[in-house]
Structures are given as structure tokens and as C-alpha cells.
Design a protein around this motif. Structure first.
Motif, PDB file in Angstrom:
ATOM      1  N   UNK A  56       0.793  -1.083  -0.134  1.00  0.00           N
ATOM      2  CA  UNK A  56      -0.122  -0.127   0.063  1.00  0.00           C
ATOM      3  C   UNK A  56       0.949   1.373   0.054  1.00  0.00           C
ATOM      4  N   UNK A  57       1.972   1.130   0.911  1.00  0.00           N
ATOM      5  CA  UNK A  57       3.106   2.410   0.836  1.00  0.00           C
ATOM      6  C   UNK A  57       3.462   2.595  -0.700  1.00  0.00           C
ATOM      7  N   UNK A  58       3.818   1.649  -1.202  1.00  0.00           N
ATOM      8  CA  UNK A  58       4.280   1.749  -2.632  1.00  0.00           C
ATOM      9  C   UNK A  58       3.340   2.167  -3.565  1.00  0.00           C
ATOM     10  N   UNK A  59       2.006   1.740  -3.463  1.00  0.00           N
ATOM     11  CA  UNK A  59       0.895   2.085  -4.218  1.00  0.00           C
ATOM     12  C   UNK A  59       0.523   3.691  -4.032  1.00  0.00           C
ATOM     13  N   UNK A  60       0.823   4.272  -2.812  1.00  0.00           N
ATOM     14  CA  UNK A  60       0.410   5.615  -2.727  1.00  0.00           C
ATOM     15  C   UNK A  60       1.866   6.339  -3.234  1.00  0.00           C
TER      16      UNK A  60
END
Ligand code: ADP
Ligand code: MG
Length: 273
Positions: A56-60
Motif C-alpha cells: 500500500x505504501x508503494x501504491x501511494x
């Protein structure tokens, strides 16, 4: 003496500066108040148990998901809420937990797709087959071959991506991400499924990318040997929150980190005892 050198010495902007970012899915707070600063040339680890919020961190951080709070700066520009192609254009590249190469294209062609994003001729030149297009195609083919050479993948250049060994697919996917000429490369579990020999090749490749090419890297990885060997600083996530941050040695000895990793199995073992 130039005017520039008379100025107060400029502090280089971090390539990536993520401040207080949160993301919820329905009732699940996947990421909460996430802060990460990546300076030029840094190699940072992001670890945590499954479901901690790493992907999720990479996606944001790549514009795939819009954060519900917080701001994301890339090389000093606020890109909060922008689309993935904008993040890519500003120099953020990534790989995925599942390989996403074009299986029917050769290694060379896969890498060329990364370069097209950055150097492709304009649409008119492409459609009309103008000389500018042919020149840029030749140049792109040449640069892709050069990049594969630097990454020691030249032997594979004409192999169909779908025919590559698993570890080679991983490295070619990283090569394609690098073809976008990023300032920072985000790798999501690049060693997953690799044998020890392939992991060593990957470690060598990440060292070349970070050390020789000077590209900042953020590494999400479960293989602790790889993380501890490569990273200068490690952030630990658990249930969407930062649990700890520090050097590999500091993080490894942190009882909260040990608990987060062993918690589930320790509790299970206790139940069965
Ligand atoms: N697209 C999504 N929709 C709903 N929930 C999601 C989505 N992506 C992730 N999650 C949830 O967010 C949490 C964090 O997931 P993720 O970022 O994939 O963790 P990690 O990569 O650390 O294993 C998990 O509880 C996961 O189920
Ligand atoms: Mg993940």
C-alpha cells in the motif's frame, strides 16, 4: 566565480518525501501517518509482516492509490493526488510483487518499452513514420542494449521474456523499470521465490544500481539477509503503522520488531503447548 557558487550551499531535495500519509480501505487502516524520506543515493528497507501496509505504501508513493491524508513530494515537487504517469515522469519507478513483463516480447523489447516512456518520438512522428521516429527508435534500441550491458544481462537480450528462468525475469523487470531513468526505484519483494544463487545475483544488481548508477532504492523484502546486507536504514511497519526505524543492527535487536515478526507464531506455539 559563478553566481551559483556564491549562494548558500543548497541542501539537495530528497528524491522522495512522504509526510504523514494515510490510506484506508473501508474499515481497514492499511497505512497510517506514514513518513519516509529518501535522499539521493539512499538505500532504504521497508519491512513488516504480511498485511503490514508495505505494498500500500508503494501504491501511494507511485500514484496508484490516492492517500486519504498526507503529502508526497518527489524531488521537491508536490505530487499528492497525481496519476502514476506523473510520478513516473518525475522519476519514480517500481516493480511489482508479481512479475509483469510482456511474456511474448524479447528482453530487449521489454526494456525498450521503459525507454519509450521517456524518449519516444511525438505521436505525429510515430503515426506518420517520419525520420524523427526512426532515429529515436534506433537510439532507444541502442540505449536498451547499453542498459542491459551495464546490468550484465546482455546474454539474455534476444530471449523471449516468457522463456526466462524466474530469477532472470525478476532482474529483467528491474532493468525495464530502470529504463524509465528514475531517481528512485521501489522494489516490492524482488527476492521472493529466488534460490540462493539468484538472490546473490540480485544483491549484485541492486549494488550496481545504487552504488554505480547512483539511483536511490527502497526495498520491500522478507529475505532478512538481503535487507540487512544492503540497507542503510530500515523502516518497520506493522498494521499500517511505523513500529521502528533505524540501522539494520538497531532494528534487528528491537524487541517490538521481534514481537511483530514472531508474535503470530509464538502465540500459536503457546496455544498448542
Ligand atoms: N485494494 C485493496 N482493497 C482492500 N484492502 C486492501 C487493498 N490493498 C491492501 N488491502 C489491505 O490493506 C492491508 C495492507 O496490505 P498490503 O499493503 O498489501 O500489505 P503488505 O504488502 O505489507 O503485505 C491488508 O489488510 C490488506 O488486506
Ligand atoms: Mg505486499
Amino acid at each position: 566565480m559563478s553566481a551559483r557558487s556564491d549562494r548558500v550551499s543548497p541542501v539537495p531535495s530528497p528524491v522522495l518525501d512522504c509526510r504523514g500519509v494515510s490510506k484506508a480501505f473501508g474499515g481497514v487502516q492499511a497505512l497510517q501517518d506514514f513518513t519516509l524520506r529518501v535522499d539521493p543515493g539512499a538505500l532504504i528497507g521497508l519491512i513488516g509482516p504480511n498485511g503490514a501496509g508495505k505494498t500500500t505504501a508503494f501504491n501511494v508513493l507511485t500514484g496508484v492509490l490516492r492517500p486519504s491524508a498526507g503529502r508526497i513530494f518527489v524531488a521537491g515537487t508536490d505530487l499528492t493526488g497525481k496519476r502514476p504517469h506523473v510520478f513516473a515522469r518525475h522519476g519514480v519507478a517500481r516493480t511489482f510483487q508479481n512479475i509483469r513483463l510482456f511474456p511474448d516480447m524479447t528482453v530487449h523489447e521489454n526494456v525498450m518499452t521503459g525507454l519509450h516512456m521517456r524518449h519516444g518520438a511525438g505521436l505525429a512522428a510515430t503515426v506518420l513514420g517520419l525520420p524523427a521516429f526512426h532515429r529515436s527508435e534506433d537510439r532507444i534500441a541502442e540505449r536498451a542494449a547499453e542498459l542491459l550491458g551495464v546490468l550484465r544481462l546482455s546474454d539474455l537480450i534476444d530471449v523471449r521474456a516468457g522463456d526466462l528462468a524466474y530469477g532472470d525475469q525478476r532482474r529483467v523487470e528491474i532493468a525495464r523499470a530502470l529504463a524509465t531513468e528514475p531517481r528512485v526505484l521501489l522494489l516490492d519483494e524482488p527476492a521472493a521465490g529466488l534460490n540462493p544463487h539468484e538472490s546473490n545475483a540480485l544483491i549484485g544488481m541492486i549494488r550496481r544500481i545504487n552504488g554505480d548508477m547512483g539511483i536511490a532504492v527502497v526495498l520491500v523484502e522478507h529475505d532478512m539477509r538481503l535487507v540487512m546486507e544492503l540497507c542503510q536504514r530500515i523502516h518497520v511497519l506493522d498494521h499500517g503503522r511505523e513500529l521502528a526505524v533505524g540501522t539494520p543492527a538497531e532494528v534487528q535487536d528491537d524487541p517490538r520488531v521481534v514481537e511483530a515478526y514472531l508474535g503470530t507464531s509464538a502465540k500459536a506455539a503457546h496455544r498448542h503447548a
